[in-house]
Write a protein that holds these residues in place. Structure first.
Motif, PDB file in Angstrom:
ATOM      1  N   ARG A  53      -7.213  10.989  -4.404  1.00  0.00           N
ATOM      2  CA  ARG A  53      -7.389   9.560  -4.609  1.00  0.00           C
ATOM      3  C   ARG A  53      -8.289   9.344  -5.819  1.00  0.00           C
ATOM      4  O   ARG A  53      -9.010  10.254  -6.230  1.00  0.00           O
ATOM      5  N   THR A  57     -11.669   4.588  -5.803  1.00  0.00           N
ATOM      6  CA  THR A  57     -11.329   4.356  -4.395  1.00  0.00           C
ATOM      7  C   THR A  57     -12.317   5.055  -3.474  1.00  0.00           C
ATOM      8  O   THR A  57     -12.794   4.474  -2.484  1.00  0.00           O
ATOM      9  N   GLU A  60     -15.867   3.397  -3.668  1.00  0.00           N
ATOM     10  CA  GLU A  60     -15.932   2.129  -2.949  1.00  0.00           C
ATOM     11  C   GLU A  60     -16.005   2.325  -1.438  1.00  0.00           C
ATOM     12  O   GLU A  60     -16.570   1.497  -0.730  1.00  0.00           O
ATOM     13  N   PRO A  69     -12.458  -0.042   2.959  1.00  0.00           N
ATOM     14  CA  PRO A  69     -11.431   0.918   2.544  1.00  0.00           C
ATOM     15  C   PRO A  69     -10.196   0.802   3.417  1.00  0.00           C
ATOM     16  O   PRO A  69     -10.272   0.369   4.576  1.00  0.00           O
ATOM     17  N   SER A  70      -9.054   1.209   2.868  1.00  0.00           N
ATOM     18  CA  SER A  70      -7.817   1.172   3.639  1.00  0.00           C
ATOM     19  C   SER A  70      -7.838   2.239   4.725  1.00  0.00           C
ATOM     20  O   SER A  70      -8.604   3.211   4.669  1.00  0.00           O
ATOM     21  N   THR A  73      -7.040   5.614   3.324  1.00  0.00           N
ATOM     22  CA  THR A  73      -8.175   6.249   2.641  1.00  0.00           C
ATOM     23  C   THR A  73      -9.151   6.835   3.642  1.00  0.00           C
ATOM     24  O   THR A  73      -9.626   7.961   3.481  1.00  0.00           O
ATOM     25  N   ALA A 215      -2.046   4.843  -2.675  1.00  0.00           N
ATOM     26  CA  ALA A 215      -3.160   3.911  -2.545  1.00  0.00           C
ATOM     27  C   ALA A 215      -2.694   2.494  -2.232  1.00  0.00           C
ATOM     28  O   ALA A 215      -3.366   1.766  -1.492  1.00  0.00           O
ATOM     29  N   ASP A 216      -1.534   2.076  -2.764  1.00  0.00           N
ATOM     30  CA  ASP A 216      -1.219   0.658  -2.723  1.00  0.00           C
ATOM     31  C   ASP A 216       0.121   0.282  -2.102  1.00  0.00           C
ATOM     32  O   ASP A 216       0.457  -0.900  -2.072  1.00  0.00           O
TER      33      ASP A 216
END
Length: 826
Positions: A53, A57, A60, A69-70, A73, A215-216
C-alpha cells in the motif's frame, strides 16, 4: 454514494457532533496498531512495502486527525504485523465502530475518476496515429487525431453491454487479443454513449495499478467505468491478483453500487495463463481471477474480416487519410489496426537495423521477456548489447555508436511509435530509506509493445549471452527485476548467474530471493547453507521458509525442532503455507491434523482449502459433509468445486440435484474438461469421450489429446493418430511432443527434431528434453542428445535432471560450467 469522512480541527477534535464512542474506537484502533508495529520491529515504510500500500495510506492509518482507514487496509496491516485472527477481528470491529455509517455528519464522496468527456483517449493508452494538430510550443496541449472507427463483431457485443449498464446492471468485459489489434480503442468507442449520460471513468494507476485498484475499488460510485487496460497489471499481480479479482466481484454484485462497467484488455498469453487449470500438485494461484473471467472475456481478432475491410475502404473513399494510407499496405492481410499502430514498420526497422540497433533491441527484448520492468536503463542496454554483436561488427564500432543507435531507435514509425523511446520514471513521493535499493540514474528507455511481443515469440528459445547477465548484475537495482532474471537464469541452467542475481535481490530486500537461494543450495546438497538462507527468510516472515525448515529438520530426524517450526506456521496463519502443511500432514496419514489445518486456511479465505476438506470428507465416505464443503468452495470461487459437487451428488444417489448442476458444469469449458477427466479416472470412458468431443467441437484443440488417448485405449490406434495429427496441426505442444517421440521410435530423427522444435517454439521445450533423454538412453548419439538437452535448457525447461549433463550448470555461451564456490563473484 455516502461515505463517512470525518473533518477534524486537530487530533481528537471532531466537528459536527461526532460521538465520543467513535473517537474512542478510533483512538484505541490506532493505539493497538502502534503497539503491534513496535512489537514487530518495523517502520511504517517497511510496513507499506510489505502490505503493498502507499506510504500515505499506511501513515494515515496511524495518524491522529486522519480519516478512518478502510477495512481492507486494517486487515492488510494486521496480517503483516503478525496479529492473530482474533486480534485482527477486534481491529476490524474497532474500525467499524469508528466509521459508523449511521453518523449523520458525513460528506459526499464524489467517487473516482472524472467525466468521460474530459479524458484524452491517448491518456487511456489508445495507440496514437498521425501527427499532433497543435504545434509544439504554443502552450496548448497537442491534439492527436484518431482515425475514424470501423465497427466489427466484438463492437456489437460491447454496444449491447453498454446498453445493459445504462439500464442499471453492472457488467465486466475483458477484451482479449494480440498487441495493437484495437482492444483499447474498442473500449473507448463503446463508452461514448455513457459520456452523454454523465458517467465517470476511473483509470487506477498511481502509485501502481495494483495498489491503486486495491486501495480504492471499494469507493467506486454508481455510473462509473473502471478502466483496466493491460489488465495483467491488476489480475496478474503475484500477491494481489486474486484479491483484486475478489474486490471486482464484490463491486459487480453489489446492489447499492450499480450500475458500473468494468472494461479491461489482455494479451492471449496472459488470459490463457489465468484460465488454465493448474496440475494436481501445483498451487492454484489464479482461482478467483479464473472465476471472474469466466464468461466475461471477448476475443478481438487479429485481422479485419471482409465486412470490416469494406467499411474501412468506404472511410478511405470518404476522405479518411489514415484509412487511405493503411489500406495500401493492409488490404491483403487485414491487419489494419497493427499497421495503424506501426507494427509492420517496427518489425522492419528491427530486422533491417544496423548491427548496434539490432543488438540494443535484442537486449531489450530479452530483458522484457525474462521479467525486467518497463523502464530499461540506458547503461544496462549499452553493456548488455556487446555480445549480441559479431566479432566483425564489434570491431567496426565507433566511439559514438551508442548515441547514433539510440537516435535511430527514437525515430517514430507509423502511428508515432518508436522502436525504443526514452521515457521518464516518476520521482519517489518521499525520501527513500537507506534499506531501499539505489534508484537507477541516467536515461531509461521503453521498448515498443509490438516489438516486445515480437521478441517473446521469436526469441523464446534463446538464452541471452554473457554481456546481458554482466550488465544486469552491474546496472539493475530493482529487487523484482533481479529476482525475475535470477529465476530465468536458473530455468536455463545458468546456475552461477542465478546465484549472483538472487544474492543481489536478497540484499535489496526481495522476500522470495532468500528462499530461492536456499532451495538452490539444498538441491545442490549444501544443506548447511540452505538452512542458513531459510533461517534468514523465516526471520523476515516468509511462511514458505518455515515450512522448508520444518521439512529439513524432519528429514534429519530432529522431530522436536520440526514440530516447533510447524507450530510457527500454524501461529502465523498464512493460508498458502497452511494448505502446504495440511497436504504434508495428509500424505503422512495425520488426517485429523490435516483437516484442522485446511479449515484454518479456509477461514483465511482460501477456496482450495475448502475444496480439500470436501475431498477428505468424500474419501472418508461422509458425502453429506463433502457436499456442504464443495458448495462452500464453489461459492468462494473454486472453479472445480461445482463439478466435484455434481459427482458427489451422483455418488450419493441424488440424481435430481446432480442433473440440475449439469448445465452449469457442461456449459463451462473449464468445468467440462475437469468433468471429463473425472469421468475418465472413474472408468466411464464413454462419458469422458463424449465430453472431450464436445470440447473439441467447440474449438478446444487441447481436448483432442485426451480424446486420442481414449481412442488408443479402445483399440483404435489409427483414429488416435489422426486426432494427434489434428492437435499437432493446431499447434498443441503435447501432441507435438507425442508425435516427435513416435517419429524417433519409427527411425525418423529429422522429423522428430522438427516436431520437438515446433513444440519448443510454442513455449514447451519439454519435447526437446524428452527427445534428448530418449537418445541418451539409446546410447548411439550422446553428442546429439546433449545438444538437444542444451536447446531445451536455453528455452527455459525447468527439469532438475539436467545435472546428469552439467552438474554445475551452463555458462551463457552454452558450455559446461566449472565447479564454483557459492560466494564467488562474476
Amino acid at each position: 454514494m455516502m461515505n463517512t469522512v470525518e473533518h477534524t480541527q486537530g487530533p481528537g477534535v471532531y466537528v459536527g457532533g461526532v460521538s465520543d464512542e467513535r473517537e474512542a474506537a478510533l483512538t484505541e484502533l490506532r493505539k493497538r496498531l502502534d503497539d503491534a508495529l513496535a512489537d514487530a520491529g518495523l517502520t511504517k515504510v517497511q510496513l507499506a512495502a510489505r502490505t503493498r500500500r502507499s506510504r500515505t495510506t499506511v501513515q494515515e492509518a496511524f495518524q491522529d486527525g486522519a480519516r478512518v482507514p478502510s477495512a481492507a487496509t486494517v486487515a492488510a496491516l494486521a496480517g503483516k504485523l503478525g496479529l492473530s485472527v482474533e486480534q485482527k477481528r477486534e481491529l476490524l470491529l474497532l474500525r467499524r465502530a469508528a466509521a459508523d455509517k449511521t453518523d449523520p455528519v458525513c460528506v459526499r464522496d464524489e467517487g473516482l475518476g472524472k467525466p468521460i468527456e474530459q479524458w484524452d483517449p491517448h491518456d487511456l493508452e489508445v495507440h496514437p496515429a498521425g501527427t499532433p494538430t497543435t504545434a509544439a510550443g504554443t502552450g496548448a496541449r497537442a491534439l492527436r487525431a484518431l482515425p475514424r472507427y470501423v465497427r466489427r463483431a466484438h463492437d456489437r457485443t460491447l454496444t449491447d453491454a453498454v446498453a445493459e449498464v445504462a439500464e442499471g446492471r453492472s457488467l465486466m468485459l475483458v477484451l482479449v487479443g494480440s498487441s495493437s489489434t484495437g482492444k483499447t480503442r474498442a473500449c473507448w468507442e463503446a463508452v461514448q454513449p455513457l459520456a452523454a449520460k454523465g458517467w465517470q471513468l476511473w483509470h487506477p494507476y498511481d502509485p501502481t495499478p495494483a495498489e491503486a485498484a486495491l486501495a480504492d475499488l471499494n469507493r467506486v460510485a454508481p455510473r462509473t467505468v473502471v478502466w483496466l487496460n493491460e489488465a495483467q497489471h491488476y489480475l496478474g499481480h503475484p500477491e494481489d491478483g486474486d484479491r483484486i479479482a475478489a474486490a471486482l466481484h464484490t463491486l459487480l454484485t453489489s446492489v447499492d453500487r450499480r450500475p458500473v462497467l468494468v472494461l479491461g484488455t489482455l494479451w492471449p498469453e496472459y488470459a490463457d495463463s489465468y484460465t488454465l487449470l493448474p496440475g494436481p500438485s501445483n498451487p492454484d494461484r489464479h482461482s478467483r481471477v479464473r472465476e471472474l473471467l469466466t464468461g466475461r472475456t471477448l476475443t478481438v481478432p487479429d485481422a479485419f474480416d471482409e465486412e470490416a475491410l469494406k467499411a474501412a475502404s468506404a472511410l478511405a473513399r470518404d476522405g479518411d487519410r489514415f484509412m487511405e494510407d493503411v489500406l495500401t499496405r493492409a488490404h491483403a492481410h487485414g491487419r489494419v489496426t497493427q499497421d495503424l499502430a506501426g507494427a509492420p514498420e517496427l518489425v522492419r526497422r528491427y530486422e533491417h537495423g544496423t548491427p548496434p540497433v539490432k543488438a540494443l533491441l535484442q537486449a531489450a527484448m530479452d530483458a522484457r521477456r525474462l521479467g525486467v520492468g518497463l523502464h530499461l536503463p540506458q547503461a544496462f542496454l549499452i553493456d548488455a548489447a556487446i555480445d549480441y554483436l559479431t566479432d566483425d561488427d564489434y570491431d567496426q564500432l565507433t566511439e559514438d555508436w551508442a548515441e547514433a543507435a539510440f537516435a535511430a531507435l527514437a525515430r517514430p514509425v507509423h502511428g508515432k511509435q518508436a522502436p525504443m523511446r526514452r521515457t521518464a520514471t516518476r520521482p519517489p513521493r518521499s525520501p527513500a530509506p537507506p534499506t531501499m535499493p539505489v534508484p537507477v540514474t541516467g536515461p531509461v528507455f521503453r521498448l515498443a509493445d509490438y516489438l516486445e511481443q515480437h521478441g517473446r515469440t521469436t526469441r523464446q528459445t534463446l538464452c541471452p549471452p554473457a554481456s546481458f547477465w554482466h550488465a544486469a548484475h552491474t546496472h539493475l537495482t530493482a529487487p523484482d527485476d533481479l529476482h525475475n532474471l535470477a529465476t530465468a537464469a536458473y530455468d536455463r541452467q545458468r546456475l552461477q548467474w542465478a546465484h549472483h542475481l538472487w544474492s543481489q535481490a536478497a540484499d535489496g530486500g526481495h522476500p522470495d530471493a532468500l528462499v530461492s537461494l536456499a532451495r538452490m543450495r539444498e538441491l545442490a546438497g549444501d544443506l548447511e547453507s540452505a538452512e542458513a538462507f531459510y533461517c534468514q527468510a523465516a526471520d523476515g516472515g516468509h511462511p514458505d521458509a518455515l515450512l522448508s525448515l520444518a521439512r529439513m529438520r524432519e528429514l534429519a530426524g530432529d522431530l522436536e525442532s520440526a514440530e516447533t517450526f510447524y507450530q510457527q506456521i500454524v501461529d502465523a496463519g498464512a493460508p498458502d503455507a497452511l494448505v502446504s502443511l495440511a497436504w504434508r500432514r495428509e500424505l503422512a496419514g495425520c488426517l485429523k491434523s490435516a483437516e484442522a489445518l485446511y479449515r484454518q486456511a479456509a477461514d483465511s479465505g482460501q477456496p482450495s482449502a475448502l475444496f480439500n476438506v470436501a475431498r477428505m470428507r468424500e474419501l472418508a465416505g461422509d458425502l453429506e459433509s463433502a457436499e456442504a464443503f464443495y458448495r462452500q468452495a464453489a461459492d468462494a470461487g473454486h472453479s472445480n468445486a461445482l463439478t466435484a459437487l455434481m459427482l458427489v451428488l451422483e455418488q450419493a444417489g441424488d440424481l435430481e440435484k446432480a442433473e440440475a448442476l449439469h448445465p452449469q458444469v457442461a456449459g463451462d469449458p473449464i468445468k467440462r474438461l475437469y468433468l471429463a477427466l473425472m469421468r475418465e479416472h472413474a472408468g466411464d470412458w464413454q462419458s469422458a469421450e463424449f465430453l472431450y468431443q464436445q470440447a473439441a467441437d467447440a474449438g478446444d484443440t487441447g481436448a483432442l489429446i485426451p480424446l486420442a488417448r481414449l481412442r488408443k485405449q479402445a483399440g483404435d490406434p489409427e483414429g488416435a493418430e489422426i486426432l494427434h495429427r489434428q492437435a499437432a496441426d493446431a499447434g498443441e505442444p503435447d501432441a507435438l511432443s507425442d508425435l516427435a517421440l513416435r517419429r524417433e521410435q519409427a527411425g525418423d530423427p529429422e522429423s522428430a527434431e522438427a516436431l520437438a522444435r515446433q513444440a519448443a517454439d510454442a513455449g514447451h521445450p519439454y519435447a526437446l528434453y524428452s527427445l534428448a533423454r530418449m537418445r541418451q538412453e539409446a546410447g548411439g548419439d550422446p553428442e546429439g542428445a546433449e545438444a538437444l538437452a542444451r536447446q531445451a535448457a536455453d528455452a527455459g525447461e525447468t527439469l532438475l535432471t539436467f545435472e546428469k549433463w552439467w552438474p554445475y550448470g551452463l555458462d551463457p555461451d552454452g558450455s559446461s560450467t566449472s565447479p564454483w564456490p557459492t560466494d564467488s563473484t562474476p
